[in-house]
Motif scaffolding. Structure first.
Motif, PDB file in Angstrom:
ATOM      1  N   CYS A 104       0.844  -1.192   0.000  1.00  0.00           N
ATOM      2  CA  CYS A 104       0.000   0.000   0.000  1.00  0.00           C
ATOM      3  C   CYS A 104       0.882   1.246   0.000  1.00  0.00           C
ATOM      4  CB  CYS A 104      -0.899   0.012   1.236  1.00  0.00           C
ATOM      5  SG  CYS A 104      -2.303  -1.105   1.146  1.00  0.00           S
ATOM      6  N   LEU A 105       0.439   2.247  -0.720  1.00  0.00           N
ATOM      7  CA  LEU A 105       1.189   3.489  -0.832  1.00  0.00           C
ATOM      8  C   LEU A 105       0.211   4.606  -1.186  1.00  0.00           C
ATOM      9  CD1 LEU A 105       4.296   4.246  -0.860  1.00  0.00           C
ATOM     10  CD2 LEU A 105       4.117   4.256  -3.330  1.00  0.00           C
ATOM     11  N   PRO A 106      -0.041   5.518  -0.242  1.00  0.00           N
ATOM     12  CA  PRO A 106       0.562   5.680   1.083  1.00  0.00           C
ATOM     13  C   PRO A 106      -0.069   4.764   2.133  1.00  0.00           C
ATOM     14  CG  PRO A 106      -1.076   7.385   0.721  1.00  0.00           C
ATOM     15  CD  PRO A 106      -1.008   6.595  -0.565  1.00  0.00           C
ATOM     16  N   GLN A 107       0.625   4.668   3.257  1.00  0.00           N
ATOM     17  CA  GLN A 107       0.180   3.857   4.395  1.00  0.00           C
ATOM     18  C   GLN A 107       0.374   4.693   5.658  1.00  0.00           C
ATOM     19  OE1 GLN A 107      -1.012   0.779   4.042  1.00  0.00           O
ATOM     20  NE2 GLN A 107      -0.819  -0.287   5.985  1.00  0.00           N
ATOM     21  N   ALA A 108      -0.646   4.745   6.511  1.00  0.00           N
ATOM     22  CA  ALA A 108      -0.619   5.679   7.642  1.00  0.00           C
ATOM     23  C   ALA A 108       0.517   5.395   8.603  1.00  0.00           C
ATOM     24  CB  ALA A 108      -1.960   5.649   8.379  1.00  0.00           C
ATOM     25  N   TRP A 109       0.673   4.133   9.027  1.00  0.00           N
ATOM     26  CA  TRP A 109       1.715   3.903  10.030  1.00  0.00           C
ATOM     27  C   TRP A 109       3.119   3.910   9.426  1.00  0.00           C
ATOM     28  CZ3 TRP A 109       0.258  -1.547  12.446  1.00  0.00           C
ATOM     29  CH2 TRP A 109       0.382  -2.546  11.485  1.00  0.00           C
ATOM     30  N   ALA A 110       3.225   3.821   8.114  1.00  0.00           N
ATOM     31  CA  ALA A 110       4.514   4.049   7.466  1.00  0.00           C
ATOM     32  C   ALA A 110       4.853   5.540   7.498  1.00  0.00           C
ATOM     33  CB  ALA A 110       4.511   3.526   6.038  1.00  0.00           C
ATOM     34  N   ALA A 111       3.856   6.386   7.185  1.00  0.00           N
ATOM     35  CA  ALA A 111       4.071   7.835   7.240  1.00  0.00           C
ATOM     36  C   ALA A 111       4.366   8.284   8.665  1.00  0.00           C
ATOM     37  CB  ALA A 111       2.852   8.563   6.692  1.00  0.00           C
ATOM     38  N   GLY A 112       3.636   7.759   9.637  1.00  0.00           N
ATOM     39  CA  GLY A 112       3.834   8.155  11.029  1.00  0.00           C
ATOM     40  C   GLY A 112       5.149   7.696  11.616  1.00  0.00           C
ATOM     41  N   SER A 113       5.793   6.706  10.993  1.00  0.00           N
ATOM     42  CA  SER A 113       7.052   6.175  11.539  1.00  0.00           C
ATOM     43  C   SER A 113       8.136   7.245  11.607  1.00  0.00           C
ATOM     44  CB  SER A 113       7.528   4.992  10.700  1.00  0.00           C
ATOM     45  OG  SER A 113       7.866   5.398   9.380  1.00  0.00           O
ATOM     46  N   ALA A 114       8.096   8.206  10.686  1.00  0.00           N
ATOM     47  CA  ALA A 114       9.105   9.277  10.713  1.00  0.00           C
ATOM     48  C   ALA A 114       9.102   9.988  12.056  1.00  0.00           C
ATOM     49  CB  ALA A 114       8.828  10.274   9.589  1.00  0.00           C
ATOM     50  N   PHE A 115       7.922  10.201  12.619  1.00  0.00           N
ATOM     51  CA  PHE A 115       7.803  11.011  13.829  1.00  0.00           C
ATOM     52  C   PHE A 115       8.086  10.193  15.100  1.00  0.00           C
ATOM     53  CE2 PHE A 115       5.240  12.757  10.431  1.00  0.00           C
ATOM     54  CZ  PHE A 115       5.818  14.007  10.320  1.00  0.00           C
ATOM     55  N   MET A 116       7.770   8.906  15.087  1.00  0.00           N
ATOM     56  CA  MET A 116       8.151   8.066  16.222  1.00  0.00           C
ATOM     57  C   MET A 116       9.661   7.871  16.257  1.00  0.00           C
ATOM     58  SD  MET A 116       6.816   4.246  17.326  1.00  0.00           S
ATOM     59  CE  MET A 116       5.382   4.787  18.274  1.00  0.00           C
TER      60      MET A 116
END
Length: 711
Positions: A626-638
């Motif tokens: 999947c692209l985009p994926q929410a928890w992939a995008a959020g990983s930058a901030f964690m």
């Protein structure tokens, strides 16, 4: 979430070459030309593909592609095309490359708005035929993914008007679904699947066509297009605004953060209880429990409003009764929900499905993290019935296990075989590669349950209920002792992936143990041993932590869960590694993921292949991620929070920063508008020599925050 489809896409239609637009419960997936050809693409609304074909032809052929893409704010898709050589229409042929064709589209209020503009850069008048082919198959999302059905609904006739076509379908669920496509100009010919225009372009002249696609007919035109475009852009800007802002003194790194934030805004839908991040496009553009909770945890330090929306929605959809078909039991938190025809007529259990063993303790974890981050105990008190029901389910489920562990076994064959985050059928196994008998007790799930018990103890303490707090702490301590005794592999200095139904450990080194670190269950010495292995070359491909160490019997870097790299998994592991003091290892992981994002156009996919990094080579895409994926995008901030060593305790009105680090190439980073209660805080991190220092740039509000820095 459910395992990905097995069939790979053709190279031209790989996820990286597909464009995605989303608004509410509607999304559009098209190729680089802007075309929909009826593979895994289309216009989807409420888990139904309402547009399966949309192809533009110019003089009988597909134009040549110059460039295309979705803008940084994820509102507009624009494709720049040009003509191939045009055959003569009563005069000499037109050479290639004289006519510029621009397709510009966006979604608003469940409709596609598109403008097709033509400009003739030649020195004579040109007449050329332009055609749009279209179709609507009204297939359920699961059909598009390959599910076979014995019966389908029926097409209910078509309406062909002077400037538009309407196609109707009545599903087995009794619902009527429609796809209407309308044009701003009258075609020379229009039929059920095609509209033809003869375009007369004077020298240096221009021509434009507006079209709309939706459930109701419309009268497209420039004014409607521009008005809707302004609203769509304004709405997306508003979705990106909540929470603190991160400003990095490095252009590429900032671009990655901005794209990640834009993707989260794209995937977040405003539900009655607040904002909710849908999991990913195309397969999972719907509320998922686990994915949304993890995404909310990733963003909690910057934007606690997302967590509040997730908690509200999941509490309102908590299971109230037992259903074997839906893997539901009172107190369980939802795994996923679907609105398509197949779910409505119970061909599949996913209308509202509860087959995730980890979602319920994660729900309690998120509530505890939100309470610490915001001190919003009034909201937590509103959630109290849902939290107590969720904790009650954990206790009852653990009581049915001989060792008091939280385990899973699906009730019916229609449910998910594996019910942790690695939920593909082959993801849990013994060291020899054999499939373990259930019920399965995953190692990371015990960490989540441990944290859930600890959260319940803390909430009871805040309420002044000392007896309840002591009881929950006792449960947490007992579970911790059991995990340390039964999961620890002394010879490997690592935790087993799981215990099978006979109590035998699955002696496999997997990234799941990193989630145990995130939950804080392991004692210090063991936690450090696991952290150092996860950061080693055995796990770290150079782009991120693989889900399995290479010696595992089922390891494959091209698999969905058995050796690939999942950015959200890397982020959780990095946060756990940093928790046990290995801050520099977390920085290396952040840097690897960031460099992978650069190769993926600043948009991290759901997962990518786990091949070891080689000099001069890019990370290898997983073909149907999947692209985009929410928890992939959020990983930058964690990942960034793990490197900064930043923790917010709103109850003590304190921000603690411990041994902060910045990734290579980022020497200055600012967190602006960080809210703790009514206080607004601006923080600056700056590299000075070989260390990173933090300072308060400014505070605004009635109660100053105490910032504690430990270098």
């Amino acid at each position: 979430m459910e395992g990905g489809p097995d069939a790979p896409l053709a190279p031209e239609r790989s996820p990286a070459r597909l464009s995605v637009l989303k608004e509410g419960d509607t999304f559009l997936v098209a190729d680089a030309y802007g075309d929909v050809v009826g593979e895994e693409d289309g216009l989807f609304s409420n888990d139904t593909r309402v547009l399966s074909t949309l192809r533009l032809e110019f003089a009988g052929s597909r134009p040549s592609l110059l460039s295309s893409g979705v803008g940084q704010d994820n509102v507009f898709f624009i494709a720049h095309l040009t003509n191939r050589p045009l055959p003569p229409l009563g005069s000499e042929p037109v050479p290639e490359g004289l006519i510029h064709i621009e397709r510009k589209r966006f979604l608003w209020k469940d409709r596609v708005f598109e403008r097709i503009g033509l400009v003739n850069y030649g020195d004579r008048t040109i007449e050329a035929p332009l055609a749009l082919r279209f179709a609507a198959d009204f297939r359920d999302m699961f059909e598009v993914r390959g599910q076979q059905r014995a019966h389908r609904g029926k097409f209910d006739g078509s309406r062909i008007g002077e400037r538009g076509v309407e196609i109707r379908y009545r599903g087995l669920d009794g619902l009527s679904r429609r796809m209407a496509i309308d044009f701003s100009a009258t075609p020379e010919r229009i039929e059920a699947g095609r509209a033809d225009f003869i375009v007369r372009l004077a020298a240096r002249g221009a021509w434009e066509l507006y079209l709309e696609i939706g459930g109701e007919p419309a009268q497209p035109g420039r004014a409607r297009y521009r008005h809707a475009a302004a609203q769509a852009r304004r709405h997306m800007r508003g979705r990106r605004r909540p929470g603190a802002r991160v400003q990095a003194g490095a252009r590429l790194f900032q671009s990655w953060l901005d794209k990640s934030r834009a993707d989260l805004a794209l995937l977040t839908t405003d539900l009655p209880g607040g904002p909710y991040p849908y999991a990913g496009i195309p397969w999972f553009s719907t509320p998922f429990g686990r994915d949304a909770i993890v995404t909310a945890l990733q963003m909690l330090w910057l934007d606690p409003g997302l967590a509040r929306g997730v908690l509200t929605y999941l509490a309102s959809n908590q299971a109230k009764e037992t259903s074997a078909f839906r893997d539901a039991e009172p107190g369980k938190i939802m795994h996923e929900t679907r609105k398509g025809e197949m779910a409505a007529v119970n061909e599949l259990p996913f209308g509202k499905y509860y087959g995730g063993v980890d979602t319920t303790p994660l729900f309690v974890m998120l509530a505890g993290a939100y309470a610490e981050r915001t001190a919003d105990l009034a909201f937590i008190e509103q959630l109290r019935p849902a939290l107590e029901a969720a904790a009650g389910w954990i206790v009852r489920s653990a009581a049915s296990h001989p060792l008091g562990l939280l385990a899973y076994a699906r009730f019916e064959s229609s449910g998910l075989f594996n019910q942790g985050w690695k939920d593909s059928h082959d993801s849990i196994f013994h060291a020899d590669g054999s499939t373990p008998p259930g019920p399965i007790a995953l190692v990371e799930v015990q960490g989540y349950a441990y944290r859930a018990y600890s959260v319940m103890a803390q909430l009871a303490h805040w309420r002044g209920d000392a007896a309840a707090a002591a009881g929950w702490r006792e449960r947490a301590d007992a579970l911790r002792a059991t995990v340390e005794h039964r999961f620890w592999l002394e010879d490997r200095q690592f935790y087993a992936l799981a215990l099978d139904g006979e109590g035998r450990p699955c002696e496999v080194r997997a990234s799941n143990a990193g989630h145990l670190l995130y939950a804080g269950l392991p004692h210090k010495k063991r936690g450090l041993a696991v952290a150092r292995q996860l950061a080693s070359r055995a796990f770290n491909s150079g782009w991120g932590i693989r889900t399995l160490a290479p010696e595992a019997a089922r390891f494959s870097p091209m698999s969905y869960h058995n050796g690939s790299v999942w950015p959200h998994d890397v982020a959780l592991c990095a946060a756990g590694i940093a928790r046990y003091g290995e801050r520099e290892a977390a920085v290396l992981l952040l840097n690897g993921i960031f460099e992978a994002a650069v190769h993926f156009g600043m948009r991290l996919p759901e997962l990518f292949c786990g091949f070891a990094r080689e000099a001069g080579e890019a990370p290898i895409a997983y073909p149907v991620a999947c692209l985009p994926q929410a928890w992939a995008a959020g990983s930058a901030f964690m990942l960034l929070q793990a490197c900064l060593g930043l923790r917010i305790d709103a109850h003590r009105h304190t921000v603690q920063i411990e041994q902060p680090s910045l990734p290579p190439g980022v020497d200055r980073l600012r967190i602006g508008g960080l809210r703790i209660g009514e206080q607004r805080l601006d923080l600056l991190f700056q590299r000075i020599g070989d260390r990173v220092v933090a300072a308060v740039e400014g505070q605004d509000g009635p109660q100053p925050v105490n910032v504690v820095l430990r270098l």
